[in-house]
Design an enzyme around this catalytic site. Structure first.
Site, mmCIF file in Angstrom:
data_model
loop_
_atom_site.group_PDB
_atom_site.id
_atom_site.type_symbol
_atom_site.label_atom_id
_atom_site.label_comp_id
_atom_site.label_asym_id
_atom_site.label_seq_id
_atom_site.Cartn_x
_atom_site.Cartn_y
_atom_site.Cartn_z
ATOM 1 N N ASN A 140 0.851 -1.189 0.000
ATOM 2 C CA ASN A 140 0.000 0.000 0.000
ATOM 3 C C ASN A 140 0.884 1.235 0.000
ATOM 4 O O ASN A 140 2.102 1.132 -0.122
ATOM 5 C CB ASN A 140 -0.953 -0.026 1.201
ATOM 6 C CG ASN A 140 -0.202 -0.057 2.516
ATOM 7 O OD1 ASN A 140 0.773 0.660 2.704
ATOM 8 N ND2 ASN A 140 -0.649 -0.904 3.439
ATOM 9 N N ASP A 198 -3.776 -7.018 4.511
ATOM 10 C CA ASP A 198 -4.727 -7.986 5.056
ATOM 11 C C ASP A 198 -4.573 -9.355 4.421
ATOM 12 O O ASP A 198 -4.893 -10.375 5.043
ATOM 13 C CB ASP A 198 -6.159 -7.497 4.834
ATOM 14 C CG ASP A 198 -6.476 -6.257 5.659
ATOM 15 O OD1 ASP A 198 -5.945 -6.141 6.776
ATOM 16 O OD2 ASP A 198 -7.232 -5.399 5.180
ATOM 17 N N ASP A 218 -3.709 -11.275 12.101
ATOM 18 C CA ASP A 218 -4.135 -9.969 12.623
ATOM 19 C C ASP A 218 -3.250 -9.636 13.823
ATOM 20 O O ASP A 218 -3.507 -10.084 14.947
ATOM 21 C CB ASP A 218 -5.608 -10.023 13.019
ATOM 22 C CG ASP A 218 -6.185 -8.645 13.304
ATOM 23 O OD1 ASP A 218 -5.435 -7.798 13.821
ATOM 24 O OD2 ASP A 218 -7.363 -8.428 13.011
ATOM 25 N N LEU A 251 -2.590 -6.783 15.463
ATOM 26 C CA LEU A 251 -3.202 -5.961 16.501
ATOM 27 C C LEU A 251 -4.111 -6.799 17.390
ATOM 28 O O LEU A 251 -4.008 -6.750 18.626
ATOM 29 C CB LEU A 251 -3.990 -4.815 15.853
ATOM 30 C CG LEU A 251 -4.865 -3.967 16.778
ATOM 31 C CD1 LEU A 251 -4.040 -3.312 17.873
ATOM 32 C CD2 LEU A 251 -5.632 -2.917 15.970
ATOM 33 N N PHE A 297 -4.123 1.650 14.744
ATOM 34 C CA PHE A 297 -4.385 2.730 13.792
ATOM 35 C C PHE A 297 -5.423 2.244 12.789
ATOM 36 O O PHE A 297 -5.466 1.053 12.449
ATOM 37 C CB PHE A 297 -3.106 3.134 13.068
ATOM 38 C CG PHE A 297 -2.291 4.178 13.786
ATOM 39 C CD1 PHE A 297 -2.049 5.413 13.210
ATOM 40 C CD2 PHE A 297 -1.772 3.917 15.049
ATOM 41 C CE1 PHE A 297 -1.298 6.371 13.872
ATOM 42 C CE2 PHE A 297 -1.016 4.861 15.722
ATOM 43 C CZ PHE A 297 -0.776 6.100 15.128
#
Length: 398
Positions: free
Chosen positions: A208, A276, A305, A307, A324
């Site tokens: 990204n 992701d 994941d 976080l 975030f």
């Protein structure tokens, strides 16, 4: 910040030892008192006379100097300093430290000290990457040894890669962070930053637009408040800050492993823009066009994941977990839902629609989502966002 501080500087025997002379000068400019210790090998690269002249202090060299033992024994010498710095820290010195050896003055001082130790590694890239060196690095980090560098670059041996000693001003910044008397002194904080790159083949990847600027600014602000920061970064556009422990990764799975290795911590801040999904059928060789205009069939698998994994830990969970959320619409609603879904304490949300210029820009406009609700901040420089958030983290951990 360094005025009146006493630094015991151990200079190892590598070509990078010439940088230690500039390091002494930079430390003294800031008011620090530097007591130099030369290993026998270091004397092949810098002389006791030049080192003593720049430090304006006696140079210590020999463990069995009876006069010195009568005046200032190695125990007292190792404990009189506010911080022990090893620059350059050679593979040999790091091996001795990891094994607990004490067969010369430098290694004996390192074993006898009750102060924090910061090292600036310097060695050939192959030595740095050797499994034995990596084992020693892991041991030293586990023992709480602080690291400044190494950097990646050209070396005197003609090779290129990690192992180049950090520059003197970078080491000074690391020393200032280690000696900071801020509200986060004694606290260990993990910060993730930058994008992850998920390979399609050895040439192409999925990523990204994250530059890593906000995570880098936050790590710098937390270190400035005295925290010991472990900075886990993907391939970011901006260089990592000085004065933190840097762990470089490429993929989401590598980032998770680095975060787990960095635990336990008092707080963890997940500013990285983690992909992701990853390509489950990534090719080991470059994918070629077949001439028929058909796209290669890519199979995707969900990435871990990070976080949620840390936020939902049982024993060992950091006292404060901050995530975030980069959104393009319904920012507060999506971020609030994310906080509940992940189980973290805070979410820092922002609108990264192309029109905002935030993704890859120098400014940010965030909303802090906590159990008490949403708090929107005005648009400001990313450094200001970082400073404000770091102060709030310090207050939360007080």
């Amino acid at each position: 910040m360094l005025a009146g501080k006493r630094i015991l500087l151990i200079i190892g025997g590598g070509i990078a030892a010439f940088k230690s002379l500039d390091l002494i000068r930079r430390l003294r400019e800031r008011g620090a008192r530097v007591t130099p210790v030369l290993t026998r090998a270091a004397e092949e690269f810098v002389t006791p006379l030049s080192t003593s002249a720049l430090a304006a202090e006696k140079v210590y060299r020999d463990l069995f100097d009876l006069t010195d033992e009568a005046e200032m024994g190695h125990i007292e010498l190792s404990r009189a300093a506010d911080l022990v710095v090893v620059a350059p820290a050679t593979a040999d010195l790091m091996g001795k430290m990891a094994a607990g050896l004490a067969n010369d003055l430098a290694s004996t001082l390192l074993m006898a000290t009750d102060k924090r130790v910061l090292i600036a590694p310097a060695m050939n890239v192959r030595m740095w990457q050797h499994p034995a060196a990596q084992r020693n690095i892991a041991t030293l980090k586990g023992d709480g040894i602080l690291f400044a560098g190494p950097n990646e670059g050209s070396m005197a041996c003609g090779e290129y890669g990690p192992g180049r000693m950090a520059e003197p001003l970078e080491i000074v910044a690391a020393i200032e962070a280690a000696l900071a008397d801020g509200p986060l002194k004694g606290r260990r904080i993990i910060v993730t930053s930058g994008p992850t790159h998920e390979p399609i083949d050895p040439v192409r990847y999925i990523a990204n637009r994250s530059s890593g600027a906000q995570g880098t600014a936050l790590a710098r602000a937390l270190a400035g408040l005295g925290a010991e920061v472990v900075f886990v970064t993907g391939p970011a556009d901006v260089p990592p800050p000085a004065g933190v422990t840097v762990e470089r990764v490429e993929t989401a799975r590598q980032m998770l492993a680095a975060v787990e290795d960095a635990l336990p911590a008092d707080a963890a801040v997940f500013a990285a823009a983690v992909a992701d999904w990853r390509v489950a059928n990534a090719s080991a060789s470059k994918v070629k066009k077949d001439g028929g205009g058909r796209l290669p069939a890519l199979e995707f698998a969900e990435n871990p994941d990070i976080l949620a994994r840390v936020a939902q830990m049982g024993d060992g969970r950091p006292a404060l977990v901050v995530g975030f959320a980069a959104e393009t619409d319904d920012v507060i609603a999506h971020a609030t839902a994310k906080r509940g879904r992940k189980g973290c304490d805070w979410i820092v949300a922002n609108d990264v629609s192309p029109a905002t210029g935030i993704m890859g820009g120098t400014e940010n406009a965030v909303t802090l989502i906590t159990a008490e609700g949403a708090q929107s901040w005005p648009r400001m420089a990313k450094e200001q966002v970082a400073n404000r958030l770091a102060q709030m983290i310090a207050e939360a951990l007080a």
